[in-house]
Write an enzyme that holds these catalytic residues in place. Structure first.
Site, PDB file in Angstrom:
ATOM      1  N   THR A 208      38.547 -54.746  15.900  1.00  0.00           N
ATOM      2  CA  THR A 208      37.136 -53.910  16.038  1.00  0.00           C
ATOM      3  C   THR A 208      35.886 -55.038  16.043  1.00  0.00           C
ATOM      4  OG1 THR A 208      37.134 -53.784  13.447  1.00  0.00           O
ATOM      5  CG2 THR A 208      38.120 -51.958  14.972  1.00  0.00           C
ATOM      6  N   LYS A 234      43.905 -57.334  11.231  1.00  0.00           N
ATOM      7  CA  LYS A 234      42.505 -57.234  11.719  1.00  0.00           C
ATOM      8  C   LYS A 234      41.651 -57.114  10.480  1.00  0.00           C
ATOM      9  CE  LYS A 234      40.531 -53.873  12.464  1.00  0.00           C
ATOM     10  NZ  LYS A 234      39.507 -53.382  11.258  1.00  0.00           N
ATOM     11  N   THR A 245      46.069 -53.579   2.233  1.00  0.00           N
ATOM     12  CA  THR A 245      45.383 -54.406   2.922  1.00  0.00           C
ATOM     13  C   THR A 245      44.376 -53.865   4.057  1.00  0.00           C
ATOM     14  OG1 THR A 245      47.194 -54.287   4.588  1.00  0.00           O
ATOM     15  CG2 THR A 245      47.474 -55.872   2.829  1.00  0.00           C
ATOM     16  N   GLU A 331      32.169 -59.921   8.608  1.00  0.00           N
ATOM     17  CA  GLU A 331      31.169 -59.410   9.536  1.00  0.00           C
ATOM     18  C   GLU A 331      29.867 -60.485   9.163  1.00  0.00           C
ATOM     19  OE1 GLU A 331      32.530 -54.923  10.795  1.00  0.00           O
ATOM     20  OE2 GLU A 331      31.044 -55.297   8.957  1.00  0.00           O
ATOM     21  N   ASN A 457      26.366 -53.398  10.731  1.00  0.00           N
ATOM     22  CA  ASN A 457      26.565 -52.293  10.155  1.00  0.00           C
ATOM     23  C   ASN A 457      25.586 -51.167  10.185  1.00  0.00           C
ATOM     24  OD1 ASN A 457      29.357 -52.308   8.825  1.00  0.00           O
ATOM     25  ND2 ASN A 457      28.659 -54.198   8.284  1.00  0.00           N
TER      26      ASN A 457
END
Length: 462
Positions: A208, A234, A245, A331, A457
């Site tokens: 993503t 991922k 996880t 991120e 975000n």
């Protein structure tokens, strides 16, 4: 497309032995193989006469590395008409399975489906994954979507619906576009393959906000047979797992009892994925699935067999390295942040302290600013809930640029701010806290906190 772990690059580039611990009792020396620079031998050094010496090789690959596993990835138009957004993993033979899942009370429909398959189905043989839509908070329609996916996979691969695992990642609250999902399921079997490239396509399809695909694979010897363990995962945001996880899929050709596989998976996840954090948010979709098809034809591994620890160490390595890849790809991050707590009185105390440091927003911001603001680390330890004496704590920072002591017995030493900044400017950065209370230790992984995390975000749905 495979990025080797930083420590392996160092071993190859500098041709020296590095040591790292794969468990509390085993130490591994990494040796660069000049004839095969993508393959690195691992030799364990027994700490007692009763321990078996094992060897482990890191190889290129992921979910297609083990015998009998195929994978594929494609664009089904879920996110857009460019990025791959559906993946499939398939085994020629039925697999025993193990899994751990999110502890978030708000959990996605695929989590519910997979929990049931892992607990009650005699075997699994296929996994289908989509990115772009999480199928979380979707009610009965979301549950029905999982069943429809399983039925479509069953028809396409000629396997029982009860042998199909499903997973989703993406925006919460949106329903799956089932016309696109089912069309993708019809196409995926045509593209299945066992090559490294096929595994990479699957790893890319589940991404993503990840910036790189995440794959790890190793080979070990079990009873004279070569056993392979490979995985992909991922995760970059909404990363703060608890007995779960993000999305992680591990395949192995080992022959192993289901209860033994479940026991070790749960234990290893506790020391790997549960010790990472990017932003403190526990996902609704966190899932790890391990599939073992037995095609290595080794003697079956049980909880009491001599090969249990050998396979445990291999699975531990794969899950730990995948965990670190997620933390290091947080991120907007610029570096992996590793926290080691040493000489704690109990393992749990060490874990609590390490995770409190690695999740501290102020500490993460200081790491981004290359600022040796050690007070933030002590502060995070102080509110962790763990008992310790702050006036006995020693703290060090370490990276490729060297190692420096910052505090001794709770107070600052006469250190060079310039050297500390140099050390904190490298990737990864390691903080080592010695609490001088016992012999236990734990490691947690996270990343720095940057401006880009907020940017990513602030408009995730768009």
């Amino acid at each position: 497309g495979i990025k080797m772990p930083t420590e392996f690059e160092e071993a190859l580039n500098q041709s020296f032995f590095k040591r790292l611990f794969v468990s509390e009792r085993k130490q591994i020396a990494m040796i660069a193989d000049e004839k095969s620079p993508t393959r690195i031998s691992h030799r364990s050094f027994a700490t007692s006469r009763s321990e078996m010496r094992i060897s482990m090789e890191i190889i290129k690959g992921g979910v297609t590395a083990a015998k009998g596993f195929c994978a594929a990835g494609l664009n089904a138009g879920i996110k857009n008409n460019e990025k791959k957004d559906m993946a499939m993993v398939y085994s020629e033979k039925p697999c025993v399975t193990a899994g751990t899942f999110t502890t978030n009370k708000v959990f996605a429909a695929p989590v519910k489906w997979d929990k049931d398959i892992v607990a009650n189905s005699p075997f699994a043989q296929a996994v289908v994954v989509n990115s772009g839509v999480a199928n979380a908070c979707t009610g009965k329609e979301g549950d029905d979507a999982c069943a429809a996916e399983a039925k479509a996979v069953s028809e396409a691969l000629q396997v029982p619906e009860s042998a199909v695992l499903v997973a989703s990642t993406g925006v919460i609250g949106a329903q799956l576009p089932m016309d696109k999902i089912c069309a993708g399921i019809k196409e995926l079997p045509k593209k299945l393959g066992s090559s490294l490239e096929h595994g990479t396509l699957a790893a890319e399809a589940i991404m993503t906000t990840d910036t790189v695909d995440k794959q790890v694979a190793v080979q070990i010897e079990v009873g004279g047979k070569t056993v392979t363990v490979g995985g992909m995962c991922k995760g970059a945001g909404m990363i703060h797992p608890n007995m779960a996880t993000m999305l992680c899929f591990v395949t192995t050709d080992a022959c192993i009892k289901k209860d033994a596989l479940q026991k070790m998976t749960k234990a290893i996840v506790s020391d790997t994925f549960n010790m990472i954090s990017v932003d403190g948010d526990t996902s609704t979709n966190d899932t790890v699935l391990v599939l073992a098809n037995g095609m290595a034809e080794n003697d079956i591994i049980t909880e009491d067999s001599k090969d249990y620890q050998t396979f445990y160490d291999a699975l531990f390595y794969v899950l730990r390295e995948l965990s670190k890849k997620i933390a290091g790809d947080g991120e907007g991050c610029t570096c992996l942040f590793e926290v080691q707590v040493k000489n704690a009185s109990t393992k749990e105390q060490a874990k609590v302290l390490a995770k409190s440091i690695v999740t501290s927003s102020l500490t993460k911001a200081a790491i981004f600013g290359h600022d040796a603001n050690w007070g933030r680390i002590l502060c995070a330890m102080g509110y962790s809930g763990a008992q310790f004496d702050p006036e006995k704590v020693d703290l060090f920072f370490e990276s490729k640029a060297g190692k420096i002591q910052i505090i001794e017995n709770g107070t600052a030493v006469d250190y060079s701010e310039e050297k500390a900044t140099e050390i904190l400017s490298k990737n990864p950065v390691i903080a080592i806290a010695d609490v001088k209370m016992g012999n236990e230790e734990a490691t947690a992984w996270g990343c720095d906190l940057t401006f880009d995390y907020v940017k990513i975000n602030a408009d995730y749905r768009s």
